[in-house]
Design a protein around this motif. Structure first.
Motif, PDB file in Angstrom:
ATOM      1  N   THR A 125      19.641 -65.037 -12.008  1.00 11.59           N
ATOM      2  CA  THR A 125      18.733 -65.259 -13.123  1.00 11.59           C
ATOM      3  C   THR A 125      17.781 -64.080 -13.222  1.00 11.59           C
ATOM      4  N   GLN A 126      17.183 -63.919 -14.394  1.00  9.68           N
ATOM      5  CA  GLN A 126      16.217 -62.836 -14.571  1.00  9.68           C
ATOM      6  C   GLN A 126      14.904 -63.138 -13.871  1.00  9.68           C
ATOM      7  N   SER A 127      14.548 -64.421 -13.789  1.00 11.40           N
ATOM      8  CA  SER A 127      13.278 -64.819 -13.194  1.00 11.40           C
ATOM      9  C   SER A 127      13.447 -66.168 -12.514  1.00 11.40           C
ATOM     10  N   ARG A 128      12.891 -66.310 -11.311  1.00 12.60           N
ATOM     11  CA  ARG A 128      12.973 -67.584 -10.602  1.00 12.60           C
ATOM     12  C   ARG A 128      11.584 -68.032 -10.183  1.00 12.60           C
ATOM     13  N   GLN A 129      11.354 -69.338 -10.236  1.00  8.90           N
ATOM     14  CA  GLN A 129      10.061 -69.900  -9.866  1.00  8.90           C
ATOM     15  C   GLN A 129      10.260 -71.130  -8.999  1.00  8.90           C
TER      16      GLN A 129
END
Length: 340
Positions: free
Chosen positions: A73-77
């Motif tokens: 993914t481009q961004s993970r949280q």
């Protein structure tokens, strides 16, 4: 659509990509790439690569990276406590299914709370956190084993059957087909709890995920690679070997001494499935709720509405109607039948 359904639809909707929350502009376990996805757990029919941003438990994010690569993914949280996303509050709660699995609660002060269970189990599982009942107005529940015939036995009794077979056939290897994520580690823990302190041999496809469980404090004991070199075949007599079901379709399984083919799945209650797979010792061990636990969960939570997905919907919808409960099927597409 009734007024209650209209209100609920402002909180959750079904779209071709999957379950969508318009007030937060995110999807839950979408089957197609989306800009923002909240993921319940790491199984492939729920956790897919290619989303713009992913929120999940830290363990689920780790598992997705193991399975899909660091750039899944481009961004993970990581989910850590309640989060405000748009106009809704979001929180993650243990689902008891596999390591890192979570139910996702979505709340709005004037509408109420919806809980999306993902896959869940209420049976004790030493390889993950136990299921946490979350009060809600809308319950979105799986229905994998939503038929009255499905009543899973005590997994300890199934392990006892396995060990009795090992004792009865000391010259044969016992090969167990098992899902690589969750089921394999649970089987290992059940074997250890039953007193099997000998090495457990695992197919290479299970190695990385077993290693990750160990880093998360899950003690799996002595695990060894299930590889055979010339002259070592007899060394596997009386041993237990875990492998993904796909390995049994190849010549790999025949390298072991007169193997007893086993399969650990809730579907092993269906004898025709065991016969179709050539399973000699079916083990009915599931990481999903069976009929009694599904109906118990709905009764305990007492939601105003129950939405049903992931499996056999008709029987539980009928049961809800007989109980005077509002329920409807979601019929989301793109979710595979897991061998659990």
């Amino acid at each position: 659509m009734t007024p209650a359904q209209t209100t609920a639809a402002t909180l959750l909707q079904t779209r071709p990509e999957g379950l969508y929350c318009p007030m937060g502009d995110f999807y839950i376990d979408p089957t197609r790439p989306v800009q923002r996805a909240l993921i319940t757990h790491g199984h492939a029919d729920h956790a897919r690569a290619g989303h713009g941003a992913v929120m999940a438990t830290a363990q689920t994010l780790d598992i997705m990276a193991i399975r899909y690569g660091a750039d899944f993914t481009q961004s993970r949280q990581p989910a850590a406590g309640p989060q405000q996303i748009g106009d809704v509050a979001v929180s993650f709660h243990p689902a008891g299914h596999i390591l890192g699995s979570a139910q996702i609660a979505i709340s709005h002060k004037s509408i109420g709370t919806a809980v999306v269970t993902g896959d869940y189990s209420r049976s004790p599982n030493p390889a993950c956190a136990p299921f946490e009942p979350v009060p809600c107005d809308i319950l979105v529940t799986e229905a994998t084993f939503a038929l009255p015939v499905f009543r899973h036995p005590d997994p300890g009794d199934e392990i006892a059957r396995l060990l009795a077979s090992v004792a009865a056939f000391p010259d044969r290897a016992h090969l167990i087909g098992t899902y690589a994520l969750g089921k394999a580690q649970r089987l290992i823990m059940l074997l250890r709890a039953a007193g099997w302190d000998a090495p457990i041999y695992i197919h290479g496809a299970l190695q990385k995920l077993c290693d990750y469980h160990v880093t998360q404090g899950i003690p799996l004991g002595d695990l060894r690679a299930a590889t055979i070199t010339r002259g070592q075949k007899r060394d596997f007599a009386g041993q237990i070997v875990l492998a993904p079901p796909s390995a049994f379709a190849a010549t790999w399984a025949q390298r072991f001494p007169d193997p007893v083919i086993c399969f650990a799945s809730g579907w092993m209650q269906v004898r025709a499935r065991a016969r179709q797979r050539g399973v000699e010792l079916p083990l009915v061990i599931s990481d999903h709720v069976d009929w009694p636990d599904l109906t118990r969960t709905i009764t305990e939570l007492n939601p105003a509405e129950t939405w049903v997905t992931h499996g056999r919907e008709d029987a539980i919808i009928r049961w809800c109607a007989l109980q005077g409960r509002t329920a409807r099927p979601l019929r989301l597409l793109g979710y595979e039948e897991e061998e659990t």
